[in-house]
Enzyme design. Structure first.
Site, PDB file in Angstrom:
ATOM      1  N   HIS A 478     -89.141 -38.476  71.468  1.00 51.51           N
ATOM      2  CA  HIS A 478     -89.749 -37.405  72.269  1.00 51.51           C
ATOM      3  C   HIS A 478     -89.998 -37.834  73.711  1.00 51.51           C
ATOM      4  O   HIS A 478     -90.289 -36.993  74.579  1.00 51.51           O
ATOM      5  CB  HIS A 478     -91.072 -36.984  71.619  1.00 51.51           C
ATOM      6  CG  HIS A 478     -91.385 -35.528  71.779  1.00 51.51           C
ATOM      7  ND1 HIS A 478     -90.750 -34.717  72.691  1.00 51.51           N
ATOM      8  CD2 HIS A 478     -92.273 -34.723  71.131  1.00 51.51           C
ATOM      9  CE1 HIS A 478     -91.227 -33.494  72.619  1.00 51.51           C
ATOM     10  NE2 HIS A 478     -92.152 -33.458  71.671  1.00 51.51           N
ATOM     11  N   ASP A 482     -86.984 -33.305  74.694  1.00 49.45           N
ATOM     12  CA  ASP A 482     -88.017 -32.299  74.458  1.00 49.45           C
ATOM     13  C   ASP A 482     -87.708 -31.525  73.181  1.00 49.45           C
ATOM     14  O   ASP A 482     -86.582 -31.526  72.685  1.00 49.45           O
ATOM     15  CB  ASP A 482     -88.098 -31.327  75.636  1.00 49.45           C
ATOM     16  CG  ASP A 482     -88.603 -32.002  76.899  1.00 49.45           C
ATOM     17  OD1 ASP A 482     -89.402 -32.959  76.761  1.00 49.45           O
ATOM     18  OD2 ASP A 482     -88.206 -31.592  77.995  1.00 49.45           O
TER      19      ASP A 482
END
Length: 507
Positions: A478, A482
């Site tokens: 992450h 995204d």
């Protein structure tokens, strides 16, 4: 006349190399094309052959130095004569029934070094010595076997002579530049006792294969393999040796079929200690590295997993329609992996951050796809890499995956074949997994988990129908990817699998 030894062509985009190992020293006699040294780049290992016959007059770039393309490595004096080891003294004739066991030390001392272990491998464990101090050895004869966190490495003798001293015993951990032993060139070591006629016959029968009636009787199996055969209850003729000259290695025993188990032993008394019924086995270096890398991935990356499912009817229908023609033309079966590789390559073009990695404070975007394909082996999980998978056809991908998978199961993968991946596919479905969350393969930012194809009731056009469904799982970092990018990537993979024609249309 003096001939220069220079760095050979290193390949596109490679600007430097490191001197890993010199196989010769100044003053040594060399022949044309004889290996002088080995270079390591960030992509491959390069051997440097001698351009001429003569004497190695000077080494300009020592081990550990970094050199550029066409840099001067050494100088060879053509036609020069190197110093030769002292001639062996004539042996006195030994009595008929006695064996010469005296060790005569003479000549030059030659170090046995750890061979090139490959990029990012900094140490190894000495697994097995095939020779002992005082034994006579021939050039290129196997001396010992090393285990790294990725592969097993055999160490050949760099010269003929006597193994004067073993510096790293079995079980010792050595670094990539360590000395393992010392060989005295030209020395006469202890010779093995000459077998009786009956013994020689037994040796031939023991080593004979189904199509080999007169096999070599001088090939000794690895001691670790002998121990493993005894522990597993496997006879020598049940094991196919993969080492040099058919030598049986430890991993060969792991792949052999053990005989049918005997009747179960009487149950241990209820008051027996639990410790007495346990077995403690030291983790292999490969297993230790797998454990460390998986934990590092969890500790370092901000790992998250997103899920979807794909109706595999389209892929299965297309595969059934063309599999016979495909195999006839390309000499390889059409499997599911090529569809998944192509679908992922297609999705990575749209969502390039899934094909990126973090380097310090930079994000490095890869404008190519080196696809890692996780393969289960007797020693643990390995991830060989299909390079430039985005530029390969279905047939090329299937052939390469098949070849890499076979090498992985046989323990024959090279370091270069397991490095440089930019994205990974893991197929837990072959083991029956219905759903899982794969762990990232650092420094990659994405890994796709495939799973078992299972028929399930689905609603299609307002009707309940049975469809072959597969759950898909994308684990991603992450910090780079995204949520929108991860979901988009997985949706594109799903779309490509449900309608494979989209791959042809680049949609």
């Amino acid at each position: 006349m003096t001939t220069e030894v220079r760095v050979p062509t290193l390949g596109e985009s490679v600007t430097e190399a490191t001197i890993a190992t010199w196989f010769k020293k100044p003053g040594d006699r060399v022949e044309v094309d004889e290996m002088l040294c080995e270079l390591e780049t960030d992509k491959v290992t390069v051997e440097v052959p001698s351009p001429a016959a003569g004497t190695l007059a000077e080494i300009v770039a020592a081990e550990g130095e970094t050199v550029g393309p066409d840099a001067l490595l050494a100088q060879i004096t053509e036609g020069g004569e190197a110093e030769q080891p002292a001639a062996k003294p004539a042996k006195a004739e030994a009595p008929a029934d006695k064996t010469e066991d005296k060790t005569t030390m003479s000549g030059n001392s030659v170090d046995v070094m750890v061979p090139s272990l490959g990029e990012s491998v900094t140490e190894a464990t000495v697994a097995t010595w095939f020779k002992k101090a005082g034994d006579r050895v021939e050039a290129d004869e196997m001396l010992c076997e090393l285990e790294t966190d990725k592969v097993s490495v055999e160490v050949p003798a760099p010269t003929a002579g006597v193994l004067a001293e073993i510096l790293a015993e079995e079980g010792a951990t050595v670094d990539a530049k360590a000395r393992l032993a010392v060989i005295t060139e030209g020395a006469a070591g202890a010779a093995p006792a000459k077998p009786k006629a009956s013994d020689a016959q037994d040796t031939v029968l023991e080593n004979a294969g189904p199509e080999e009636m007169t096999p070599r009787s001088d090939v000794e199996d690895a001691p670790s393999a002998k121990k493993a055969m005894a522990e597993k209850g496997v006879s020598r003729d049940q094991v196919q040796g993969s080492g040099r000259d058919g030598r049986v290695m430890k991993e060969d025993v792991a792949k052999a079929q053990a005989p049918a188990p005997k009747a179960a032993a009487p149950r241990a008394p209820s008051n027996a200690s639990d410790a007495d019924r346990e077995e403690r086995v030291k983790m292999t270096r490969l297993r230790q590295t797998i454990a460390r890398r998986l934990k590092d991935a969890q500790n370092t990356a901000a790992m998250l997993t997103t899920y979807n499912e794909a109706d595999m009817s389209g892929v299965m229908g297309l595969r059934n329609e063309y599999k016979d023609a495909f195999e006839k033309k390309h000499k390889v079966k059409l499997g599911f992996m090529s569809f998944f590789v192509k679908a992922c390559c297609h999705a990575l073009k749209e969502v390039p951050e899934v094909n990126a990695e973090i380097d310090g404070t930079d994000v490095v975007y890869k404008n190519f796809v080196h696809m890692g394909v996780a393969v289960g082996t007797p020693s643990g999980l390995v991830v060989p890499v299909v390079r430039d998978a985005d530029q390969k056809s279905f047939a090329e991908i299937e052939k390469e995956i098949g070849a890499l998978g076979l090498k992985g199961r046989d323990g024959k993968l090279s370091m270069a074949e397991m490095q440089g991946g930019t994205f990974t596919i893991s197929n837990g479905g072959v083991y029956g997994s219905l759903m899982s969350s794969p762990i990232l393969n650092p420094p990659q930012s994405g890994i796709l988990g495939m799973h078992k194809i299972q028929e399930r009731p689905m609603v299609v056009g307002g009707q309940i129908v049975i469809r072959p469904m597969m759950y898909l799982a994308l684990s991603y970092d992450h910090r780079v990817v995204d949520g929108k990018g991860a979901v988009t990537f997985l949706v594109r993979v799903k779309e490509a699998l449900e309608d494979p024609r989209r791959l042809l249309m680049d949609l």
